[in-house]
Design an enzyme around this catalytic site. Structure first.
Site, PDB file in Angstrom:
ATOM      1  N   ASP A 122       0.813  -1.211   0.000  1.00 46.99           N
ATOM      2  CA  ASP A 122       0.000   0.000   0.000  1.00 46.99           C
ATOM      3  C   ASP A 122       0.848   1.264   0.000  1.00 46.99           C
ATOM      4  OD1 ASP A 122      -1.679  -2.157   0.567  1.00 46.99           O
ATOM      5  OD2 ASP A 122      -3.049  -0.934   1.743  1.00 46.99           O
ATOM      6  N   ARG A 137      -0.424   2.217  16.708  1.00 44.86           N
ATOM      7  CA  ARG A 137      -0.795   3.341  15.849  1.00 44.86           C
ATOM      8  C   ARG A 137      -0.630   4.704  16.507  1.00 44.86           C
ATOM      9  NH1 ARG A 137       0.523  -0.166  12.539  1.00 44.86           N
ATOM     10  NH2 ARG A 137      -1.057  -1.099  11.183  1.00 44.86           N
ATOM     11  N   ASP A 153      -7.564   1.479  11.394  1.00 43.75           N
ATOM     12  CA  ASP A 153      -6.339   2.261  11.478  1.00 43.75           C
ATOM     13  C   ASP A 153      -6.520   3.701  11.016  1.00 43.75           C
ATOM     14  OD1 ASP A 153      -4.766   0.365  12.652  1.00 43.75           O
ATOM     15  OD2 ASP A 153      -3.867  -0.359  10.793  1.00 43.75           O
ATOM     16  N   SER A 162      -2.627  -9.743   4.294  1.00 42.43           N
ATOM     17  CA  SER A 162      -2.144  -8.454   4.776  1.00 42.43           C
ATOM     18  C   SER A 162      -1.577  -8.701   6.160  1.00 42.43           C
ATOM     19  CB  SER A 162      -3.305  -7.450   4.835  1.00 42.43           C
ATOM     20  OG  SER A 162      -2.898  -6.273   5.479  1.00 42.43           O
TER      21      SER A 162
END
Length: 398
Positions: free
Chosen positions: A16, A96, A125, A177
């Site tokens: 990504d 995060r 996220d 992923s």
């Protein structure tokens, strides 16, 4: 967005963000600075700076923030005994806010007008990154390409990468992923999108398949001070060293693997496979020690708040006032959670088999089944009469 001249991108070097880097440059005709956080993901960081620069970044930050992550994010969360929906140890969620915090700091230092991330419009996220930016640097704009471009799937991205010669680690043979850090690794996508499918053999990283774990148990000791693990088998370790070392030990016993369907903050259900070997052992051991050290009502109060605390982390409210207030309460409960726990590791299980503490509230003279001189069993009759009064009262009108 026309005022954006410089962007700080959270960059992993994966599928990504590799494409996002080039897409932002082309779309906004701006300078892109990448930030890659070393949170213990290992080989994934090899060559990431060179790759960012070759893909068009004007500057590439790669920073080792493992100790800050473990000390200031993972350990406070473990003190709270946080489990999302009773199972998930929040290994992706808790990383995060630190990544986003550092992005905001770099953006300020570099004079950037925006930050960017590779989170999809379906996931959690995006919320975590953007709530952190709103809390710490509200003037920054946020670019979220997954919500703007015309690519609709990771299949589209793989084709785009092949067309433009961007090397990425995702192939059709390994379609998951993955997100890895020193606390955990997660797998999503591929065959996991059907909740009935068993994960493929290759869908393992930190944990061996439980059927391949040793047939002999291994026993370890963990020392805690004020709710924090400080030594393993008598050897002092920093928070990051503790988690990494336990990952290796517990991982070879297949401990800490969770396969679950969860409720995302944005409203949909998703299926993920999580491996958190070290964190699982720390969670189990500390909960066991709390049984020795914590007052009953204090423990029950803290336990009643676990779902709320876990939601704050999962939803992205780490830097919200309610999480900070709850953390203060949690940390107060942990002041005397100090002692040692013996844990047996075997075939996917971490089993506490012994515990001791200088602040133990356990009294053998009270708990014994043998004769004692400190407890009059006849007193229990009056206690039961009092606590049962309201139950008898329910029958008065019948």
């Amino acid at each position: 967005m026309s005022s954006i001249k410089k962007v700080v991108l959270a960059y992993s070097g994966g599928l990504d963000t590799s494409i996002i880097l080039k897409w932002i440059k082309n779309t906004y005709d701006c300078e892109v600075i990448t930030f890659t956080a070393d949170l213990g993901q290992g080989e994934e960081l090899d060559g990431v700076e060179a790759k960012a620069l070759s893909t068009g970044a004007t500057k590439a930050y790669v920073e080792d923030i493992r100790e800050e992550y473990a000390r200031d994010f993972v350990y406070p969360m473990l003190r709270a005994a946080a489990l999302y929906e009773g199972r998930y140890l929040l290994g992706t969620s808790i990383a995060r806010p630190l990544i986003a915090k550092r992005m905001c700091e770099i953006a300020e230092a570099e004079g950037a007008q925006a930050v960017a991330h590779g989170a999809t419009g379906k996931g959690n996220d995006q919320v975590r990154f953007e709530l952190t930016a709103m809390a710490l640097a509200p003037k920054l704009k946020t670019i979220a390409p997954w919500r703007d471009w015309d690519m609709k799937s990771r299949t589209d991205l793989i084709a785009y990468a092949e067309k433009h010669g961007i090397p990425v680690p995702v192939t059709q043979a390994k379609p998951w992923s993955q997100d890895a850090n020193l606390l955990h690794v997660s797998f999503e996508g591929g065959e996991l999108e059907d909740p009935w499918n068993e994960p493929a053999k290759g869908c393992h990283r930190y944990c061996v398949p439980v059927e391949d774990a040793p047939d002999k148990a291994e026993e370890i000791t963990l020392d805690f001070e004020a709710g924090n693990a400080v030594a393993l088998n008598g050897k002092p370790l920093t928070p990051a060293q503790m988690v990494l070392t336990l990952n290796e030990i517990a991982g070879r016993h297949g401990i800490g693997r969770v396969d679950m369907v969860e409720n995302r903050f944005v409203g949909m259900k998703s299926r993920g496979v999580y491996e958190t070997p070290g964190g699982t052992v720390l969670h189990i051991a500390k909960r066991d020690l709390e049984g020795l050290c914590l007052d009953r009502e204090v423990m029950h109060l803290r336990d009643s708040l676990i779902p709320r605390y876990a939601e704050m982390v999962y939803y992205g409210y780490w830097f919200a006032p309610e999480r900070e207030a709850l953390q203060a309460l949690v940390d107060k409960t942990q002041e005397k959670v100090t002692g040692t726990v013996r844990v047996k590791l075997y075939k996917g299980n971490a089993i506490p088999v012994g515990r001791k503490s200088p602040f133990s509230l356990y009294r053998m003279d009270l708990a014994t089944f043998e004769e004692d001189e400190v407890y009059n069993q006849a007193d229990a009759a009056g206690f039961i009469k009092l606590v049962g009064l309201r139950l008898k009262g329910r029958m008065a009108g019948k």
